[in-house]
Design a protein around this motif. Structure first.
Motif, PDB file in Angstrom:
ATOM      1  N   ALA A  55       0.735  -1.099  -0.079  1.00 44.16           N
ATOM      2  CA  ALA A  55       0.009  -0.087  -0.050  1.00 44.16           C
ATOM      3  C   ALA A  55       0.770   1.114   0.128  1.00 44.16           C
ATOM      4  N   ILE A  56       2.029   1.032   0.866  1.00 49.83           N
ATOM      5  CA  ILE A  56       2.911   2.236   0.936  1.00 49.83           C
ATOM      6  C   ILE A  56       3.506   2.628  -0.332  1.00 49.83           C
ATOM      7  N   ALA A  57       3.790   1.708  -1.228  1.00 53.85           N
ATOM      8  CA  ALA A  57       4.533   1.426  -2.705  1.00 53.85           C
ATOM      9  C   ALA A  57       3.491   2.036  -3.535  1.00 53.85           C
ATOM     10  N   ILE A  58       2.359   1.621  -3.605  1.00 52.77           N
ATOM     11  CA  ILE A  58       1.315   2.159  -4.457  1.00 52.77           C
ATOM     12  C   ILE A  58       1.003   3.586  -4.306  1.00 52.77           C
ATOM     13  N   THR A  59       0.691   3.819  -3.104  1.00 54.91           N
ATOM     14  CA  THR A  59       0.569   5.447  -2.818  1.00 54.91           C
ATOM     15  C   THR A  59       1.625   6.258  -3.134  1.00 54.91           C
ATOM     16  N   GLY A  60       2.822   5.724  -2.680  1.00 56.23           N
ATOM     17  CA  GLY A  60       4.096   6.520  -3.108  1.00 56.23           C
ATOM     18  C   GLY A  60       3.986   6.723  -4.769  1.00 56.23           C
ATOM     19  N   PHE A  61       3.631   5.590  -5.416  1.00 52.91           N
ATOM     20  CA  PHE A  61       3.806   5.734  -7.148  1.00 52.91           C
ATOM     21  C   PHE A  61       2.653   6.812  -7.568  1.00 52.91           C
ATOM     22  N   VAL A  62       1.734   6.661  -6.901  1.00 53.19           N
ATOM     23  CA  VAL A  62       0.342   7.671  -7.274  1.00 53.19           C
ATOM     24  C   VAL A  62       0.846   8.965  -6.932  1.00 53.19           C
ATOM     25  N   MET A  63       1.524   9.302  -5.668  1.00 48.59           N
ATOM     26  CA  MET A  63       1.932  10.689  -5.280  1.00 48.59           C
ATOM     27  C   MET A  63       2.919  11.199  -6.217  1.00 48.59           C
ATOM     28  N   VAL A  64       3.948  10.410  -6.909  1.00 51.32           N
ATOM     29  CA  VAL A  64       4.827  10.683  -7.766  1.00 51.32           C
ATOM     30  C   VAL A  64       4.349  11.194  -9.057  1.00 51.32           C
ATOM     31  N   LYS A  65       3.433  10.603  -9.425  1.00 51.25           N
ATOM     32  CA  LYS A  65       2.414  11.205 -10.660  1.00 51.25           C
ATOM     33  C   LYS A  65       1.781  12.279 -10.454  1.00 51.25           C
ATOM     34  N   VAL A  66       1.029  12.583  -9.089  1.00 49.94           N
ATOM     35  CA  VAL A  66       0.396  13.671  -8.931  1.00 49.94           C
ATOM     36  C   VAL A  66       1.474  14.777  -8.770  1.00 49.94           C
ATOM     37  N   LEU A  67       2.512  14.726  -8.371  1.00 46.55           N
ATOM     38  CA  LEU A  67       3.514  15.729  -7.929  1.00 46.55           C
ATOM     39  C   LEU A  67       4.024  15.944  -9.574  1.00 46.55           C
TER      40      LEU A  67
END
Length: 133
Positions: A55-67
């Motif tokens: 979950a941390i990895a997936i959320t981190g990936f999504v946050m990278v895309k958002v940023l």
């Protein structure tokens, strides 16, 4: 540059900083807290640990895309370039007359600041507040 563009750029940078802080500090806290609230006992199972890591990895990936999207919006708001004029101390010449030829994007600066703030907050929590929990 017009004041509305500067204001929009500042708002996007602030949003990027909040997103960066969430990525480094809020994301792990969110998933650990959520998993702990759903647990049947105080012992962490291997399935729960795996869930937290994924979950941390997936959320981190999504946050990278958002940023990255926010960085693009910042570039549009500032007139097509996301380059910022920041000279890091380690990039300065001893003679202080040469330029390094390297560009720094707004996302680079936001990520360095957010990681630094998250590390300082974690250190403060660890040394001053973790002993009272």
């Amino acid at each position: 540059m017009t004041p509305p563009r500067k204001l929009a750029g500042a708002a996007i940078l602030a949003l990027m900083l909040v997103g960066g802080l969430f990525m480094w500090a809020g994301n792990p806290y969110l998933w650990i807290r959520l998993t702990a609230s759903k647990a049947d006992s105080q012992n962490l199972t291997m399935g729960q640990a795996a869930f937290i890591l994924v979950a941390i990895a997936i959320t981190g990936f999504v946050m990278v895309k958002v940023l990255a999207v926010l960085n693009g919006l910042y570039a549009k708001a500032m007139g097509g370039s996301d380059d910022v004029t920041v000279r890091m101390p380690w990039n300065q010449s001893m003679r202080d007359g040469r330029t390094t030829g390297r560009t720094t994007s707004a996302l680079d600066v936001v990520m360095v600041v957010s990681v630094s703030v998250a590390l300082v907050a974690a250190a403060i929590w660890f040394f001053f507040f973790a002993t009272y929990v």
